[in-house]
Scaffold this motif. Sequence first.
Motif, PDB file in Angstrom:
ATOM      1  N   ASP A   9     -28.313  53.953  66.171  1.00  0.00           N
ATOM      2  CA  ASP A   9     -26.919  53.629  67.251  1.00  0.00           C
ATOM      3  C   ASP A   9     -25.781  53.948  66.597  1.00  0.00           C
ATOM      4  O   ASP A   9     -24.908  54.586  67.017  1.00  0.00           O
ATOM      5  CB  ASP A   9     -26.865  52.196  67.809  1.00  0.00           C
ATOM      6  CG  ASP A   9     -28.136  51.924  68.706  1.00  0.00           C
ATOM      7  OD1 ASP A   9     -28.539  52.868  69.252  1.00  0.00           O
ATOM      8  OD2 ASP A   9     -28.296  50.550  69.189  1.00  0.00           O
ATOM      9  N   LYS A  10     -25.428  53.566  65.391  1.00  0.00           N
ATOM     10  CA  LYS A  10     -24.366  53.827  64.610  1.00  0.00           C
ATOM     11  C   LYS A  10     -24.259  55.344  64.202  1.00  0.00           C
ATOM     12  O   LYS A  10     -23.237  55.852  64.305  1.00  0.00           O
ATOM     13  CB  LYS A  10     -24.465  53.264  63.044  1.00  0.00           C
ATOM     14  CG  LYS A  10     -24.144  51.400  63.227  1.00  0.00           C
ATOM     15  CD  LYS A  10     -24.167  50.939  61.976  1.00  0.00           C
ATOM     16  CE  LYS A  10     -23.860  49.371  62.310  1.00  0.00           C
ATOM     17  NZ  LYS A  10     -24.063  48.605  60.986  1.00  0.00           N
ATOM     18  N   THR A  12     -25.564  57.704  66.319  1.00  0.00           N
ATOM     19  CA  THR A  12     -25.119  58.310  67.574  1.00  0.00           C
ATOM     20  C   THR A  12     -23.651  58.317  67.617  1.00  0.00           C
ATOM     21  O   THR A  12     -23.092  59.172  68.109  1.00  0.00           O
ATOM     22  CB  THR A  12     -26.235  57.825  68.408  1.00  0.00           C
ATOM     23  OG1 THR A  12     -27.424  58.098  68.197  1.00  0.00           O
ATOM     24  CG2 THR A  12     -25.696  58.145  69.851  1.00  0.00           C
ATOM     25  N   GLU A  13     -23.265  57.086  67.465  1.00  0.00           N
ATOM     26  CA  GLU A  13     -21.738  56.900  67.696  1.00  0.00           C
ATOM     27  C   GLU A  13     -20.998  57.839  66.654  1.00  0.00           C
ATOM     28  O   GLU A  13     -20.025  58.492  67.099  1.00  0.00           O
ATOM     29  CB  GLU A  13     -21.377  55.397  67.237  1.00  0.00           C
ATOM     30  CG  GLU A  13     -20.238  55.082  67.840  1.00  0.00           C
ATOM     31  CD  GLU A  13     -19.659  53.603  67.298  1.00  0.00           C
ATOM     32  OE1 GLU A  13     -18.559  53.028  67.336  1.00  0.00           O
ATOM     33  OE2 GLU A  13     -20.499  52.732  67.052  1.00  0.00           O
ATOM     34  N   SER A  16     -21.080  61.320  67.852  1.00  0.00           N
ATOM     35  CA  SER A  16     -20.248  61.735  69.182  1.00  0.00           C
ATOM     36  C   SER A  16     -19.051  61.398  69.163  1.00  0.00           C
ATOM     37  O   SER A  16     -18.304  61.603  70.141  1.00  0.00           O
ATOM     38  CB  SER A  16     -21.094  60.857  70.194  1.00  0.00           C
ATOM     39  OG  SER A  16     -21.110  59.409  70.080  1.00  0.00           O
ATOM     40  N   SER A  17     -18.303  60.775  68.245  1.00  0.00           N
ATOM     41  CA  SER A  17     -17.074  60.505  68.347  1.00  0.00           C
ATOM     42  C   SER A  17     -16.165  61.747  68.024  1.00  0.00           C
ATOM     43  O   SER A  17     -16.773  62.557  67.197  1.00  0.00           O
ATOM     44  CB  SER A  17     -16.756  59.338  67.068  1.00  0.00           C
ATOM     45  OG  SER A  17     -17.010  59.842  65.854  1.00  0.00           O
TER      46      SER A  17
END
Length: 79
Positions: A9-10, A12-13, A16-17
Amino acid sequence: MELSADKRDKLTEFLSSEYTIPEEYIDCVKVAVKQYSTKNYSDETIDNLVRTPQSLSKGLALLRERNGKNDLSLFRGII
């Protein structure tokens, strides 16, 4: 390589930032791009480059193979 759900999740974040150059630094970044660029960009092009939001995921698309080897030069330029 195994990723935990939290690490996934980290990551992916992170990928995508987007980031933008703060307004107070725009002018000095434009001067640096003009001074250190290997191409002769117009002032309009440089302005567009420094004001466009950047993201690592877009930079990953620049990874490519050249002469049978991974070429990271475009990716390094983004980073």
